[in-house]
Every structure is written in C-alpha cells, then in structure tokens.
Design an enzyme around this catalytic site. Structure first.
Site, PDB file in Angstrom:
ATOM      1  N   CYS A  23       0.512  -5.091   2.439  1.00 54.79           N
ATOM      2  CA  CYS A  23       1.832  -5.235   1.834  1.00 54.79           C
ATOM      3  C   CYS A  23       2.699  -6.022   2.808  1.00 54.79           C
ATOM      4  CB  CYS A  23       2.447  -3.870   1.541  1.00 54.79           C
ATOM      5  SG  CYS A  23       4.128  -3.955   0.884  1.00 54.79           S
ATOM      6  N   GLU A  51       2.596   1.358  -2.443  1.00 55.34           N
ATOM      7  CA  GLU A  51       3.542   0.471  -3.118  1.00 55.34           C
ATOM      8  C   GLU A  51       3.990   1.083  -4.438  1.00 55.34           C
ATOM      9  OE1 GLU A  51       3.188  -3.762  -3.250  1.00 55.34           O
ATOM     10  OE2 GLU A  51       1.422  -3.727  -1.939  1.00 55.34           O
ATOM     11  N   GLY A  87       6.128  -4.550   3.308  1.00 53.72           N
ATOM     12  CA  GLY A  87       5.970  -3.322   4.084  1.00 53.72           C
ATOM     13  C   GLY A  87       5.787  -3.608   5.558  1.00 53.72           C
ATOM     14  N   CYS A 141       7.554  -9.778  -2.875  1.00 54.18           N
ATOM     15  CA  CYS A 141       6.191  -9.462  -2.438  1.00 54.18           C
ATOM     16  C   CYS A 141       5.781 -10.506  -1.418  1.00 54.18           C
ATOM     17  CB  CYS A 141       5.223  -9.441  -3.617  1.00 54.18           C
ATOM     18  SG  CYS A 141       3.517  -9.091  -3.109  1.00 54.18           S
ATOM     19  N   HIS A 174      12.143   0.060   1.169  1.00 50.35           N
ATOM     20  CA  HIS A 174      11.056   0.700   1.912  1.00 50.35           C
ATOM     21  C   HIS A 174      11.583   1.874   2.720  1.00 50.35           C
ATOM     22  CE1 HIS A 174       7.741  -2.309   1.467  1.00 50.35           C
ATOM     23  NE2 HIS A 174       8.772  -3.101   1.200  1.00 50.35           N
TER      24      HIS A 174
END
Length: 276
Positions: free
Chosen positions: A209, A200, A212, A74, A151
C-alpha cells in the site's frame, strides 16, 4: 461492447486499468468494479483504475476498491499509471493533483503534503492525532495521517504477530472514522527502515500500500523514530519514502504490467453504468 483493460501491479498490489482518455467508455460504476475485482469470476484485482481527461492535470485517475467504493488516492496505482503513461505527468485524483515520473528506481510520485489535524483525517470528534488516546485490544495509541486518504498507524514489535484479518475490519469501520480508515501496523527496525502490513479499507489485506507506506513514514518521523528518508518494506517488497523539507512526500518504487485483454460487461450479467 468490449472494453480493453491493462492488468498491472505495484509490489503485488494489483489493478485493472481502464483508459477513457482518448476513447470514451460507458459509465463505470460500483457493480462493474466489484464484478471485475472478483478473483474467481472476474479479472481479479485489489482496485479498478479508470483514467479520464482532466482540466487540472494531464489526466484524471479514479480509484474503485474491490467492494466498489471510490477512494481518493492509491500510491501503488499511481506508479502503475505512471509506467503506463511513460513520461512525467500531473494526475488529478479525488485527493488532489499529484505528480509521477520515471526514475532509475522505478516510478517516483510526489504525493503532496500530509495532513495531520483531526478534521482532515477525518475523525468524528477532536483528538490529538500524534498519539491518539485509544486502543483496540493490544493495538494502542496510533498516529493518524491523511496522505490523500485516511490512515491510522500502530507501532508494534512484530507486525506479523497482529491478527489483522480480525482487527483490521474492526478498526476500519469504527464510528470514530466517518469515512472509514486504512489500518497500518509497523515496526521500526532502524533509523532508515520500517516493516509494514496494511489493512486497506474496502479491500482488506494487500501485499503493498503506497499511501500506507507514506503515512507510516510520516508517523514515524513525527515521533522521532526515523530520519526523513526511509525504506518501508511491505509483504510485496520495499518502497523508498522521503519527506522533503518543503513538506512534500516522495515515494519511489517499481510498477509492472502483467497482461492486456478485453471484456464485455454482459459477461458478468451487467452493463457498464448499470447502477448509475
């Protein structure tokens, strides 16, 4: 037993941080993570972050989504933890060891090198990840990138016109993605600018994010849509992403401490480690 916590956020992507580096805590499990994440009856957060001693880094960071699932990486949480630590650090995660350090623009994080082959995403079967020959209604031909977690990125005209509340969970749980997937919809607005929304896995729509933003920048660079330094603007604000010539991704952006407090797991009808 009361447990101290720090509430933090990175561009509105918020975390409850528990620090077990100097004072051991009882085992933290999915049930407690879910209870703490609840915005009505808990403290409220997108992710619960647990800091522990590490043999391979300065410390270890574990990440639990709001649904209790533990995930690999993260980016926003790494910036928050970097702020809390207060000095450069190598941080062990399930996605590998990453580095965070204070900078004039906030916290810079070296996120590692992206993985683009189908087995590393992972996908259920072999496929071109540069332009995936698939569509979920109007969302078609995404790029797949692993930046510590998986992703898929769809490039669209207007990310805010996409019904992410409906399509996000549909794509997240598609059997193509055996570990589920984070879903990104992005619009390239200049050679150095991208607008992004992210669904997410295990959390839902978030204001920001970090992984992301990194994955989307890599996907856009791979397709020749942007240069190697780009500003990715999410609902919570902008992140600066650079894909260096050595292959390392560097993300820079703000992090904020909101407040501190303590809780007793018994307040939620639980004990820490109640489900193992």
């Amino acid at each position: 037993m009361r447990i101290d916590f720090t509430k933090m956020h990175g561009l509105g992507n918020d975390f409850v941080v528990l620090d077990a580096r100097s004072q051991p805590l009882p085992p933290i499990d999915a049930a407690l993570a879910t209870a703490l994440a609840d915005r009505h009856t808990g403290i409220g957060c997108d992710q619960l972050i647990l800091l522990e001693p590490s043999d391979t880094g300065d410390f270890r960071m574990r990440i639990f989504n709001a649904d209790g699932s533990e995930v690999e990486a993260c980016g926003n949480a790494t910036r928050a933890v970097g702020l809390l630590h207060g000095e450069p650090a190598r941080i062990e995660t399930l996605g590998g060891v990453i580095s965070a350090s204070p900078s004039e623009q906030g916290i810079s994080v070296e996120m590692g090198k992206p993985r683009l082959d189908w087995e590393a995403i992972p996908l259920a079967y072999a496929m071109d990840t540069h332009t995936m020959p698939l569509a979920w209604e109007d969302l078609a031909n995404p790029v797949a990138v692993n930046v510590g977690n998986p992703h898929v990125i769809f490039f669209v005209d207007d990310p805010y016109a996409v019904d992410m509340a409906r399509l996000g969970p549909l794509i997240e749980t598609d059997p193509l993605f055996p570990e589920r997937v984070n879903v990104n919809v992005a619009a390239v607005t200049a050679r150095d600018a991208i607008t992004l929304r992210v669904w997410e896995r295990g959390t839902g729509l978030t204001r920001a994010c970090g992984t992301g933003a990194c994955a989307t920048a890599i996907g856009a660079i791979e397709r020749g849509l942007v240069d190697r330094k780009v500003t990715v603007t999410l609902p919570g604000g902008p992140l600066a992403i650079e894909w260096r010539e050595d292959g390392e991704i560097v993300m820079t952006g703000p992090a904020t401490e909101s407040f501190r407090g303590s809780f007793d797991p018994a307040d939620y009808g639980l004990t820490a480690g109640s489900t193992g």
